[in-house]
Design a protein around this motif. Sequence first.
Motif, PDB file in Angstrom:
ATOM      1  N   LYS A   2      50.048  33.260 -87.185  1.00  0.00           N
ATOM      2  CA  LYS A   2      48.606  33.490 -87.170  1.00  0.00           C
ATOM      3  C   LYS A   2      47.928  32.875 -88.377  1.00  0.00           C
ATOM      4  N   ASN A   3      46.737  32.365 -88.160  1.00  0.00           N
ATOM      5  CA  ASN A   3      45.936  31.885 -89.278  1.00  0.00           C
ATOM      6  C   ASN A   3      45.062  33.050 -89.728  1.00  0.00           C
ATOM      7  N   LYS A   4      45.571  33.798 -90.694  1.00  0.00           N
ATOM      8  CA  LYS A   4      44.900  35.004 -91.159  1.00  0.00           C
ATOM      9  C   LYS A   4      43.540  34.710 -91.771  1.00  0.00           C
ATOM     10  N   ARG A   5      43.418  33.558 -92.404  1.00  0.00           N
ATOM     11  CA  ARG A   5      42.152  33.243 -93.068  1.00  0.00           C
ATOM     12  C   ARG A   5      41.055  32.918 -92.070  1.00  0.00           C
ATOM     13  N   LEU A   6      41.397  32.260 -90.982  1.00  0.00           N
ATOM     14  CA  LEU A   6      40.388  32.014 -89.940  1.00  0.00           C
ATOM     15  C   LEU A   6      39.854  33.343 -89.421  1.00  0.00           C
ATOM     16  N   ILE A   7      40.753  34.247 -89.151  1.00  0.00           N
ATOM     17  CA  ILE A   7      40.372  35.568 -88.637  1.00  0.00           C
ATOM     18  C   ILE A   7      39.571  36.333 -89.697  1.00  0.00           C
ATOM     19  N   GLN A   8      40.057  36.306 -90.927  1.00  0.00           N
ATOM     20  CA  GLN A   8      39.398  37.019 -92.026  1.00  0.00           C
ATOM     21  C   GLN A   8      37.955  36.569 -92.221  1.00  0.00           C
ATOM     22  N   LYS A   9      37.725  35.258 -92.283  1.00  0.00           N
ATOM     23  CA  LYS A   9      36.372  34.746 -92.521  1.00  0.00           C
ATOM     24  C   LYS A   9      35.439  35.107 -91.369  1.00  0.00           C
ATOM     25  N   LYS A  14      31.218  39.162 -89.451  1.00  0.00           N
ATOM     26  CA  LYS A  14      30.961  40.006 -88.271  1.00  0.00           C
ATOM     27  C   LYS A  14      30.538  39.168 -87.062  1.00  0.00           C
ATOM     28  N   LEU A  15      31.298  38.102 -86.835  1.00  0.00           N
ATOM     29  CA  LEU A  15      31.022  37.208 -85.713  1.00  0.00           C
ATOM     30  C   LEU A  15      32.147  37.282 -84.693  1.00  0.00           C
ATOM     31  N   THR A  16      31.805  37.007 -83.457  1.00  0.00           N
ATOM     32  CA  THR A  16      32.811  36.914 -82.410  1.00  0.00           C
ATOM     33  C   THR A  16      33.370  35.492 -82.378  1.00  0.00           C
ATOM     34  N   GLN A  17      34.490  35.344 -81.710  1.00  0.00           N
ATOM     35  CA  GLN A  17      35.042  34.003 -81.529  1.00  0.00           C
ATOM     36  C   GLN A  17      34.046  33.118 -80.789  1.00  0.00           C
ATOM     37  N   LYS A  18      33.387  33.687 -79.812  1.00  0.00           N
ATOM     38  CA  LYS A  18      32.423  32.918 -79.023  1.00  0.00           C
ATOM     39  C   LYS A  18      31.278  32.405 -79.900  1.00  0.00           C
ATOM     40  N   GLN A  19      30.774  33.245 -80.791  1.00  0.00           N
ATOM     41  CA  GLN A  19      29.678  32.835 -81.671  1.00  0.00           C
ATOM     42  C   GLN A  19      30.096  31.688 -82.588  1.00  0.00           C
ATOM     43  N   VAL A  20      31.282  31.774 -83.149  1.00  0.00           N
ATOM     44  CA  VAL A  20      31.768  30.716 -84.036  1.00  0.00           C
ATOM     45  C   VAL A  20      32.008  29.439 -83.233  1.00  0.00           C
ATOM     46  N   ALA A  21      32.634  29.579 -82.096  1.00  0.00           N
ATOM     47  CA  ALA A  21      32.921  28.413 -81.252  1.00  0.00           C
ATOM     48  C   ALA A  21      31.633  27.687 -80.858  1.00  0.00           C
ATOM     49  N   LEU A  22      30.624  28.430 -80.493  1.00  0.00           N
ATOM     50  CA  LEU A  22      29.337  27.809 -80.144  1.00  0.00           C
ATOM     51  C   LEU A  22      28.723  27.098 -81.344  1.00  0.00           C
ATOM     52  N   ALA A  23      28.835  27.698 -82.502  1.00  0.00           N
ATOM     53  CA  ALA A  23      28.241  27.123 -83.713  1.00  0.00           C
ATOM     54  C   ALA A  23      28.883  25.794 -84.097  1.00  0.00           C
ATOM     55  N   ILE A  24      30.191  25.664 -83.863  1.00  0.00           N
ATOM     56  CA  ILE A  24      30.860  24.414 -84.255  1.00  0.00           C
ATOM     57  C   ILE A  24      31.202  23.528 -83.056  1.00  0.00           C
ATOM     58  N   GLU A  25      30.745  23.957 -81.893  1.00  0.00           N
ATOM     59  CA  GLU A  25      30.855  23.161 -80.663  1.00  0.00           C
ATOM     60  C   GLU A  25      32.289  22.914 -80.209  1.00  0.00           C
ATOM     61  N   LEU A  33      43.176  30.086 -79.822  1.00  0.00           N
ATOM     62  CA  LEU A  33      44.504  29.495 -79.990  1.00  0.00           C
ATOM     63  C   LEU A  33      44.750  29.086 -81.438  1.00  0.00           C
ATOM     64  N   ALA A  34      43.718  28.588 -82.116  1.00  0.00           N
ATOM     65  CA  ALA A  34      43.849  28.215 -83.524  1.00  0.00           C
ATOM     66  C   ALA A  34      44.088  29.452 -84.385  1.00  0.00           C
ATOM     67  N   GLU A  35      43.358  30.532 -84.108  1.00  0.00           N
ATOM     68  CA  GLU A  35      43.535  31.766 -84.872  1.00  0.00           C
ATOM     69  C   GLU A  35      44.929  32.350 -84.656  1.00  0.00           C
ATOM     70  N   SER A  36      45.432  32.268 -83.444  1.00  0.00           N
ATOM     71  CA  SER A  36      46.748  32.838 -83.145  1.00  0.00           C
ATOM     72  C   SER A  36      47.890  31.943 -83.615  1.00  0.00           C
ATOM     73  N   GLY A  37      47.562  30.707 -83.990  1.00  0.00           N
ATOM     74  CA  GLY A  37      48.586  29.780 -84.452  1.00  0.00           C
ATOM     75  C   GLY A  37      49.262  29.018 -83.342  1.00  0.00           C
ATOM     76  N   ASP A  38      48.748  29.142 -82.130  1.00  0.00           N
ATOM     77  CA  ASP A  38      49.341  28.463 -80.984  1.00  0.00           C
ATOM     78  C   ASP A  38      48.825  27.043 -80.789  1.00  0.00           C
ATOM     79  N   ARG A  39      47.822  26.666 -81.562  1.00  0.00           N
ATOM     80  CA  ARG A  39      47.270  25.323 -81.461  1.00  0.00           C
ATOM     81  C   ARG A  39      46.751  24.898 -82.828  1.00  0.00           C
TER      82      ARG A  39
END
Length: 67
Positions: A2-9, A14-25, A33-39
Amino acid sequence: MKNKRLIQKRRELKLTQKQVALAIEISQSMLSLAESGDRTLDDANKIKLAKFYRVTVEWLFFEEFYD
């Protein structure tokens, strides 16, 4: 591993994965998958995330060298 720092930040902001994903396209599933370390994200998306979280790419993605 797992990428603990991605999850931590994201949680600190207080953002969802969807909110971050939309922000960075990227898809929410790609971020998940990046947070879980699978990609590994490409360099462009690593830079987008680091800028979004206002940290360095090295700190965000190479935590084994900083702990």
